[in-house]
Write an enzyme that holds these catalytic residues in place. Structure first.
Site, PDB file in Angstrom:
ATOM      1  N   CYS A 116       0.859  -1.185   0.000  1.00  0.00           N
ATOM      2  CA  CYS A 116       0.000   0.000   0.000  1.00  0.00           C
ATOM      3  C   CYS A 116       0.887   1.224   0.000  1.00  0.00           C
ATOM      4  O   CYS A 116       2.027   1.175   0.468  1.00  0.00           O
ATOM      5  CB  CYS A 116      -0.915   0.021   1.219  1.00  0.00           C
ATOM      6  SG  CYS A 116      -2.255   1.209   1.008  1.00  0.00           S
ATOM      7  N   CYS A 118       0.097   4.362   1.371  1.00  0.00           N
ATOM      8  CA  CYS A 118      -0.220   5.452   2.308  1.00  0.00           C
ATOM      9  C   CYS A 118       0.931   5.839   3.244  1.00  0.00           C
ATOM     10  O   CYS A 118       1.014   6.987   3.672  1.00  0.00           O
ATOM     11  CB  CYS A 118      -1.488   5.158   3.095  1.00  0.00           C
ATOM     12  SG  CYS A 118      -1.489   3.586   3.960  1.00  0.00           S
ATOM     13  N   CYS A 126      -3.958   6.012  -0.047  1.00  0.00           N
ATOM     14  CA  CYS A 126      -3.450   4.715  -0.479  1.00  0.00           C
ATOM     15  C   CYS A 126      -3.277   4.625  -1.998  1.00  0.00           C
ATOM     16  O   CYS A 126      -2.929   3.568  -2.522  1.00  0.00           O
ATOM     17  CB  CYS A 126      -4.383   3.605   0.015  1.00  0.00           C
ATOM     18  SG  CYS A 126      -4.647   3.649   1.801  1.00  0.00           S
ATOM     19  N   LYS A 191     -11.961  -5.015   3.691  1.00  0.00           N
ATOM     20  CA  LYS A 191     -11.310  -4.061   4.589  1.00  0.00           C
ATOM     21  C   LYS A 191     -12.233  -2.868   4.758  1.00  0.00           C
ATOM     22  O   LYS A 191     -12.543  -2.160   3.800  1.00  0.00           O
ATOM     23  CB  LYS A 191      -9.960  -3.626   4.011  1.00  0.00           C
ATOM     24  CG  LYS A 191      -9.254  -2.585   4.881  1.00  0.00           C
ATOM     25  CD  LYS A 191      -7.858  -2.270   4.384  1.00  0.00           C
ATOM     26  CE  LYS A 191      -7.218  -1.201   5.254  1.00  0.00           C
ATOM     27  NZ  LYS A 191      -5.849  -0.894   4.837  1.00  0.00           N
ATOM     28  N   ARG A 201      -2.128   4.430  12.431  1.00  0.00           N
ATOM     29  CA  ARG A 201      -1.736   5.584  11.613  1.00  0.00           C
ATOM     30  C   ARG A 201      -0.733   6.462  12.342  1.00  0.00           C
ATOM     31  O   ARG A 201       0.076   7.133  11.704  1.00  0.00           O
ATOM     32  CB  ARG A 201      -2.986   6.350  11.166  1.00  0.00           C
ATOM     33  CG  ARG A 201      -3.799   5.528  10.184  1.00  0.00           C
ATOM     34  CD  ARG A 201      -5.070   6.204   9.734  1.00  0.00           C
ATOM     35  NE  ARG A 201      -5.891   5.246   8.967  1.00  0.00           N
ATOM     36  CZ  ARG A 201      -7.119   5.486   8.556  1.00  0.00           C
ATOM     37  NH1 ARG A 201      -7.691   6.663   8.821  1.00  0.00           N
ATOM     38  NH2 ARG A 201      -7.792   4.583   7.885  1.00  0.00           N
ATOM     39  N   ARG A 213     -10.860   7.638   4.017  1.00  0.00           N
ATOM     40  CA  ARG A 213     -10.648   6.540   3.073  1.00  0.00           C
ATOM     41  C   ARG A 213     -11.957   5.888   2.615  1.00  0.00           C
ATOM     42  O   ARG A 213     -11.967   4.772   2.109  1.00  0.00           O
ATOM     43  CB  ARG A 213      -9.754   5.464   3.722  1.00  0.00           C
ATOM     44  CG  ARG A 213      -8.397   5.950   4.214  1.00  0.00           C
ATOM     45  CD  ARG A 213      -7.368   4.835   4.135  1.00  0.00           C
ATOM     46  NE  ARG A 213      -6.199   5.008   5.001  1.00  0.00           N
ATOM     47  CZ  ARG A 213      -5.244   5.902   4.811  1.00  0.00           C
ATOM     48  NH1 ARG A 213      -5.321   6.760   3.804  1.00  0.00           N
ATOM     49  NH2 ARG A 213      -4.206   5.954   5.641  1.00  0.00           N
ATOM     50  N   GLU A 229     -16.751  -8.513  -2.405  1.00  0.00           N
ATOM     51  CA  GLU A 229     -15.328  -8.117  -2.459  1.00  0.00           C
ATOM     52  C   GLU A 229     -14.425  -9.354  -2.379  1.00  0.00           C
ATOM     53  O   GLU A 229     -13.442  -9.469  -3.106  1.00  0.00           O
ATOM     54  CB  GLU A 229     -14.984  -7.184  -1.286  1.00  0.00           C
ATOM     55  CG  GLU A 229     -15.353  -5.726  -1.494  1.00  0.00           C
ATOM     56  CD  GLU A 229     -14.285  -4.975  -2.291  1.00  0.00           C
ATOM     57  OE1 GLU A 229     -13.343  -5.607  -2.810  1.00  0.00           O
ATOM     58  OE2 GLU A 229     -14.418  -3.742  -2.403  1.00  0.00           O
ATOM     59  N   LYS A 244     -11.005  -7.501   7.831  1.00  0.00           N
ATOM     60  CA  LYS A 244     -10.307  -6.568   8.711  1.00  0.00           C
ATOM     61  C   LYS A 244     -11.191  -5.372   9.010  1.00  0.00           C
ATOM     62  O   LYS A 244     -11.780  -4.821   8.082  1.00  0.00           O
ATOM     63  CB  LYS A 244      -9.033  -6.091   8.003  1.00  0.00           C
ATOM     64  CG  LYS A 244      -8.244  -5.040   8.738  1.00  0.00           C
ATOM     65  CD  LYS A 244      -7.171  -4.459   7.845  1.00  0.00           C
ATOM     66  CE  LYS A 244      -6.512  -3.314   8.597  1.00  0.00           C
ATOM     67  NZ  LYS A 244      -5.615  -2.565   7.770  1.00  0.00           N
ATOM     68  N   SER A 270      -4.938  -2.362  15.253  1.00  0.00           N
ATOM     69  CA  SER A 270      -4.305  -1.533  16.285  1.00  0.00           C
ATOM     70  C   SER A 270      -5.279  -1.031  17.350  1.00  0.00           C
ATOM     71  O   SER A 270      -4.962  -1.044  18.537  1.00  0.00           O
ATOM     72  CB  SER A 270      -3.592  -0.358  15.626  1.00  0.00           C
ATOM     73  OG  SER A 270      -4.502   0.412  14.858  1.00  0.00           O
TER      74      SER A 270
END
Ligand code: PBG
Ligand code: ZN
Length: 318
Positions: A116, A118, A126, A191, A201, A213, A229, A244, A270
């Site tokens: 990615c 980002c 991204c 995601k 982040r 996003r 997806e 995720k 996170s």
């Protein structure tokens, strides 16, 4: 009356009856690698997690080896950022250097690389940006370049997390053409645009400079779309598909497990880690028991692979 309690009488019979068991190989541990020397920066919102410069990586790689977990997932933090994220696919980019270092010193460690832009773009998105728009098709060649350059450095698996349409097919084709037909792709397929990524982040210096996003990551209200997806990524050639975050999305994970035969991964992100650590630090919950319960639930719901910041601790607690 059926006496369920007969099979719960003591530890011996309980452990015989246990349906889901965690194993250290279930876990992949994310590692943040930062440019510079002699750096081990604590990530404030993620107690126990650090940004390491390459010359300090050994400390954590030794623990990866010792606990016998499945592998690691690398996130590079470059000093230089630009609109095209050029350090993401530079030959001597921070992630490429880290992969080469690990491959040489720890050839037994399985290295997954997050694909990615980002962390590498000055705008923090991204993909490529035009005005306020995040471009799709224009982004794909850059993701392909990143995947190929990390494959050349020696990475074992590519994990695209950008959520551009068509990226799995593009990366598969790019890897094949470059001779990496044997490199698997683990797609971040479902995601969601989630507030749970906040601490990451900070850790990866990847917050978007404007907007959010939501034009590429999924609306957390959508379960059906998640299955579409996942189906699309399988169609495009993903070897492993991912849901995720984890805990608020176990319904999606379970549904995917019932719908698809492909191996599933889940990312225990996170913010989920931060909440557990904060409550535990206050003495409000028992960290070990909560972590084992959460991770077992992810596996019970259908995850073959669990990407988690708890990996080293959990492997020791099993
Ligand atoms: C990069 C990426 C993110 C995460 C994994 N890869 C951040 C994001 O999409 O904003 C999140 C991981 C975490 O929160 O632990 N796209
Ligand atoms: Zn990204």
């Amino acid at each position: 009356m059926y006496r369920f309690r007969r099979l719960r009488r003591d530890d011996r019979i309980r452990s015989i009856m246990q349906e889901t068991r965690l194993h250290p190989k279930d876990f992949i541990y994310p590692i943040f690698v930062i440019e510079g020397e002699n750096i081990k920066n604590p990530v404030e919102s993620m107690p126990g997690i650090f940004q390491y410069s390459i010359d300090r990586l050994e400390e954590i790689l030794e623990q990866v080896k010792e606990t016998g977990i499945g592998g690691i997932m690398l996130f590079g933090i470059p000093l230089h950022k630009d609109p095209q994220g050029s350090q993401a696919y530079a030959k001597d980019g921070i992630t490429q250097q880290a992969v080469r270092f690990i491959k040489e010193k720890y050839p037994d460690i399985y290295i997954v690389v997050d694909i990615c832009l980002c962390e590498y773009t000055s705008h923090g998105h991204c993909g490529m940006v035009k005005g306020e728009e995040i471009l799709n098709d224009e982004t794909l060649p850059y993701l392909v370049k990143m995947a190929v350059s990390l494959a050349e450095a020696g990475a074992d698996m590519a994990a695209p997390s950008d959520m551009m349409d068509g990226r799995v097919a593009a990366i598969r084709e790019g890897l094949d053409q470059a001779g990496f037909t044997q490199m698997p792709i683990m797609a971040y397929s479902a995601k969601f645009a989630s507030a749970y990524y906040g601490p990451f982040r900070d850790a990866a210096h990847s917050a978007p400079g404007f907007g959010d996003r939501k034009s590429y990551q999924m609306d957390f209200a959508n379960g059906q779309e998640a299955l579409r997806e996942i189906a699309a990524d399988i169609e495009e050639g993903a070897d492993i598909v991912m849901v995720k975050p984890a805990l608020a999305y176990l319904d999606v994970l379970k549904e995917a497990a019932l719908t698809f035969d492909e191996p599933l991964a889940v990312y225990n992100v996170s913010g989920e880690y931060a909440m557990v650590k904060a409550a535990a630090a206050n003495g409000w919950i028992d960290e070990k028991r909560i972590v084992m319960e959460n991770l077992t639930a992810m596996k019970r719901a259908g995850a073959k692979i669990i990407i988690t910041y708890h990996a080293l601790d959990a492997a020791r607690w099993i």
